[in-house]
Design an enzyme around this catalytic site. Structure first.
Site, PDB file in Angstrom:
ATOM      1  N   ASP A  19       0.816  -1.218   0.000  1.00  0.00           N
ATOM      2  CA  ASP A  19       0.000   0.000   0.000  1.00  0.00           C
ATOM      3  C   ASP A  19       0.851   1.271   0.000  1.00  0.00           C
ATOM      4  O   ASP A  19       1.955   1.295   0.544  1.00  0.00           O
ATOM      5  CB  ASP A  19      -0.929  -0.009   1.220  1.00  0.00           C
ATOM      6  CG  ASP A  19      -2.094   0.961   1.053  1.00  0.00           C
ATOM      7  OD1 ASP A  19      -2.465   1.257  -0.105  1.00  0.00           O
ATOM      8  OD2 ASP A  19      -2.631   1.424   2.075  1.00  0.00           O
ATOM      9  N   ASN A  67     -10.749  -3.344  -5.447  1.00  0.00           N
ATOM     10  CA  ASN A  67      -9.995  -2.362  -6.237  1.00  0.00           C
ATOM     11  C   ASN A  67     -10.597  -2.085  -7.614  1.00  0.00           C
ATOM     12  O   ASN A  67     -10.208  -1.127  -8.281  1.00  0.00           O
ATOM     13  CB  ASN A  67      -8.519  -2.766  -6.367  1.00  0.00           C
ATOM     14  CG  ASN A  67      -7.714  -2.585  -5.087  1.00  0.00           C
ATOM     15  OD1 ASN A  67      -6.798  -3.348  -4.791  1.00  0.00           O
ATOM     16  ND2 ASN A  67      -8.046  -1.557  -4.300  1.00  0.00           N
TER      17      ASN A  67
HETATM   18  C1  IPE Z   1      -5.418  -2.802   0.004  1.00  0.00           C
HETATM   19  O1  IPE Z   1      -5.093  -1.488  -0.281  1.00  0.00           O
HETATM   20  C2  IPE Z   1      -5.436  -3.622  -1.240  1.00  0.00           C
HETATM   21  C3  IPE Z   1      -4.143  -3.820  -1.882  1.00  0.00           C
HETATM   22  C4  IPE Z   1      -3.008  -3.346  -1.463  1.00  0.00           C
HETATM   23  C5  IPE Z   1      -4.175  -4.641  -3.050  1.00  0.00           C
HETATM   24  P1  IPE Z   1      -6.227  -0.399  -0.560  1.00  0.00           P
HETATM   25  O2  IPE Z   1      -5.534   0.885  -0.775  1.00  0.00           O
HETATM   26  O3  IPE Z   1      -7.139  -0.870  -1.620  1.00  0.00           O
HETATM   27  O4  IPE Z   1      -7.037  -0.436   0.814  1.00  0.00           O
HETATM   28  P2  IPE Z   1      -7.919   0.680   1.522  1.00  0.00           P
HETATM   29  O5  IPE Z   1      -8.879   1.211   0.510  1.00  0.00           O
HETATM   30  O6  IPE Z   1      -6.989   1.733   2.015  1.00  0.00           O
HETATM   31  O7  IPE Z   1      -8.574  -0.039   2.661  1.00  0.00           O
HETATM   32  C1  IPE Z   2      -1.585  -0.067  -3.404  1.00  0.00           C
HETATM   33  O1  IPE Z   2      -1.341   1.287  -3.488  1.00  0.00           O
HETATM   34  C2  IPE Z   2      -1.782  -0.720  -4.750  1.00  0.00           C
HETATM   35  C3  IPE Z   2      -3.162  -1.163  -4.988  1.00  0.00           C
HETATM   36  C4  IPE Z   2      -4.142  -1.172  -4.118  1.00  0.00           C
HETATM   37  C5  IPE Z   2      -3.449  -1.664  -6.330  1.00  0.00           C
HETATM   38  P1  IPE Z   2      -2.539   2.312  -3.567  1.00  0.00           P
HETATM   39  O2  IPE Z   2      -2.885   2.522  -4.995  1.00  0.00           O
HETATM   40  O3  IPE Z   2      -3.653   1.911  -2.693  1.00  0.00           O
HETATM   41  O4  IPE Z   2      -1.846   3.628  -3.012  1.00  0.00           O
HETATM   42  P2  IPE Z   2      -2.482   4.698  -2.031  1.00  0.00           P
HETATM   43  O5  IPE Z   2      -2.963   3.963  -0.825  1.00  0.00           O
HETATM   44  O6  IPE Z   2      -3.608   5.352  -2.765  1.00  0.00           O
HETATM   45  O7  IPE Z   2      -1.362   5.634  -1.734  1.00  0.00           O
HETATM   46 MG    MG Z   3      -4.160   2.281  -0.758  1.00  0.00          MG
END
Ligand code: IPE
Ligand code: IPE
Ligand code: MG
Length: 239
Positions: A19, A67
């Site tokens: 994340d 996602n």
């Molecule tokens: C969790 O991250 C899912 C992945 C890293 C694949 P998200 O960014 O989707 O989670 P939330 O929305 O902060 O809970």
């Molecule tokens: C994690 O990084 C990757 C996926 C969930 C695909 P994010 O895209 O959630 O990055 P932030 O949390 O918005 O910074």
């Molecule tokens: Mg995220």
């Protein structure tokens, strides 16, 4: 690459919620998708490091069942990157001695990705050693419901009796034959599971850090493992 510290205990299985890619890019004035590219490189580095220090399993959360809610263009770019990543990984899996499995509902992915997942599986079946599990279109609740349906189907077909144990149920999960994670790491500052490995993390040690995933280094992993070594795992008992 860092040589790796010596630890009393190296977790057998480390799980990581990848994340912070989007925020990493935003901080640099780049599109969110640039963060996903950087994150893929970090995964490569950390997977090799885990293998070098003797971790047996690394499971990473790369794309959740939730996602798909993201803007079309971000989802498309993530899928393109995953495809490119799997292509490259397939070419080097045998040389690197890295087995790979995809955990998640592969049927919901594009045909190209499904084919790459099948190819990955085929190579993994014939090599040994460290295994990286990549969670794609993965949701913990979805995994449990899917397992329950598969078990019910086996009972209906006379392939299983109705006397289900926890161990037997585990074999219907994507993670069948993989030990439960010892250490769960979430970079990016959030302190939640976001539907990751709900069943498997029953007794995992949790480690949260504000470091964004693309900035995560082997030194950061060392810090998490050091913290893991300070934890007292009681599993509900007393010492
Ligand atoms: C969790 O991250 C899912 C992945 C890293 C694949 P998200 O960014 O989707 O989670 P939330 O929305 O902060 O809970
Ligand atoms: C994690 O990084 C990757 C996926 C969930 C695909 P994010 O895209 O959630 O990055 P932030 O949390 O918005 O910074
Ligand atoms: Mg995220």
């Amino acid at each position: 690459m860092t040589a790796g510290k010596r630890f009393d205990r190296v977790p057998r299985h480390i799980a990581i919620i990848l994340d912070g890619n989007g925020r990493w890019a935003k901080l640099r004035g780049l599109p969110r998708t640039a963060g996903h590219s950087a994150g893929a490189e970090t995964f490569r580095t950390i997977a090799h490091y885990c293998k070098d220090i003797g971790v047996e399993h690394l499971t990473v959360y790369a794309f959740s069942t939730e996602n798909w809610k993201r803007p079309d263009n971000e989802v498309k770019t993530i899928m393109r990157l995953l495809e490119k990543y799997l292509h490259e990984a397939i070419d080097s899996m045998e040389r690197d001695g890295i087995r790979m499995r995809i955990f998640g509902d592969v049927s919901g992915l594009a045909p190209e990705l499904q084919a790459l997942a099948a190819e990955t599986d085929e190579i993994t079946n014939r090599i040994e050693g460290f295994q990286a599990n990549i969670c794609l279109n993965y949701g913990g609740r979805d995994e449990i419901v899917r397992a329950a349906k598969r078990y019910a189907a086996d009972v209906a077909a006379g392939k299983a009796d109705g006397d289900l144990t926890e161990d037997q149920f585990s074999r219907y999960l994507y993670s069948a034959n993989v030990p439960d994670p010892d250490l769960l790491i979430r970079p990016g500052g959030e302190q939640r599971l976001s539907n990751f490995l709900l069943w498997q993390c029953a007794y995992a040690e949790f480690y949260f850090t504000d470091v964004l995933w693309p900035d995560f280094t082997p030194d950061e992993l060392d810090k998490a493992i050091e913290e893991f070594n300070r934890r007292d795992r009681r599993y509900g008992g007393v010492k």
